[in-house]
Design an enzyme around this catalytic site. Structure first.
Site, PDB file in Angstrom:
ATOM      1  CG  ASP A 164      49.753  30.186  53.814  1.00 49.32           C
ATOM      2  OD1 ASP A 164      49.604  30.811  52.748  1.00 49.32           O
ATOM      3  OD2 ASP A 164      49.358  30.616  54.911  1.00 49.32           O
ATOM      4  CE  LYS A 227      50.408  30.668  58.590  1.00 55.83           C
ATOM      5  NZ  LYS A 227      49.576  29.851  57.667  1.00 55.83           N
ATOM      6  CE  LYS A 263      48.138  33.340  57.597  1.00 54.61           C
ATOM      7  NZ  LYS A 263      47.698  32.441  56.493  1.00 54.61           N
TER       8      LYS A 263
END
Length: 327
Positions: A164, A227, A263
């Site tokens: 991430d 995300k 996400k």
């Protein structure tokens, strides 16, 4: 049928990876966001969509399978991560899972800082649950560029299967789309076979139009997921931001044929909120995105509330929160 027979985790299990494409500035600059219309659409969804009884239980089990169970605290220890991983292996109490015929249900991944990748890997051996590592100077993303790239490499070497990353918000705020593309492309290359989730930190991007454009640029540069947030910003995942990002994903898929995951992270702590997000995914992208290889919740406290709701479905009574510890 057991849950483990139907749930997949990493995107490469069923989908070809998004290889990215050349930066298309005409497409980026044409992206717009009608804020008032987006906010009206987002506000209408919680009141229009609800599921009850066994259908709600099924949707909540799906939500569990899409959680990135996360600990990102300065006082994390190997023991805390081991407890979190035990919860990841069995996120809901065994008797509840048995009553629901969902034996084998697990979360989507466990997300930790780099130093906790090795303990997480050890605790998850044989589970099939991937380890995700936050990287690139998380959460601010302001460390020297070469160190951010090196950090990715170290986490991949340690066994992280998902990375991430955080983008440089200044590239978005100044409209330097080429710099954002080049940065994201370098991060994607450094990840190698590990899948990369691009954290946009949408609460710091200023406008929904910036969110739309940043989403497109990151996907063009090869992001496997986009995300919303690090969870450390003042404003994290919201329904308007989610709508903008989902429509960017839909447009990218329509043009390239590649599916990119989504996400939302930060601030999603109630089961009813998870149901709203799943409903939006279903309406905007379709059922294919309702699986952990293309959708994740960045959350931990969410799991406790879902477990309480599932216990209520099975037993007819609510229990205290402390009976459903996460880590």
């Amino acid at each position: 049928m057991q849950a483990s027979d139907t749930i997949t985790h990493l995107p490469q299990v069923t989908e070809p990876r998004n290889p990215g494409m050349d930066l298309n500035m005409d497409w980026v600059m044409s992206a717009r966001a009608n804020t008032s219309a987006i906010e009206r659409r987002a506000a209408s969804l919680p009141g229009r969509r609800s599921v009850k009884k066994e259908y709600q239980a099924a949707w909540l089990c799906r939500a569990v399978s899409c959680i990135d169970l996360t600990t990102l605290a300065g006082d994390d220890t190997g023991g805390r991560v081991a407890r979190l991983c035990a919860k990841a292996r069995q996120p809901v109490r065994g008797d509840i899972l048995q009553a629901l015929d969902m034996t084998g249900l697990t979360v989507g991944a466990v997300c930790v800082y780099h130093d906790m990748v090795a303990p997480a890997r050890a605790a998850l051996t044989g589970s099939g649950i991937p380890v995700a590592a936050v990287s690139t100077g998380f959460p601010a993303g302001l460390s020297p560029f070469h160190l951010r790239v090196a950090e990715i490499g170290e986490s991949v070497k340690a066994g992280a299967e998902e990375i991430d990353i955080v983008i440089s918000r200044r590239h978005v705020l100044t409209g330097n789309w080429q710099a954002l593309y080049d940065e994201m492309r370098a991060f994607r290359t450094a990840c190698g076979d590990a899948h990369v989730k691009a954290i946009l930190a949408t609460g710091e991007l200023g406008t929904l139009r910036n969110v739309a454009r940043a989403s497109l640029v990151c996907m063009m540069a090869g992001a496997d997921f986009i995300k919303t947030s690090t969870g450390k910003e003042g404003v994290n995942a919201t329904l308007p931001v989610t709508l903008v990002m989902l429509r960017a994903i839909r447009a990218y898929h329509a043009r390239t044929g590649f599916r990119v995951g989504y996400k939302p992270a930060g601030g999603i702590s109630k089961a009813k909120d998870a149901l709203v997000y799943l409903s939006m995914i279903k309406e905007e992208l379709g059922d294919r995105w309702l699986r952990p290889d293309l959708f994740r919740f960045g959350a931990s406290s969410l799991l406790g509330d879902i477990e309480r709701q599932l216990e209520h479905h099975v037993t007819g009574g609510y229990s205290a929160k402390w009976r459903h510890p996460v880590g």
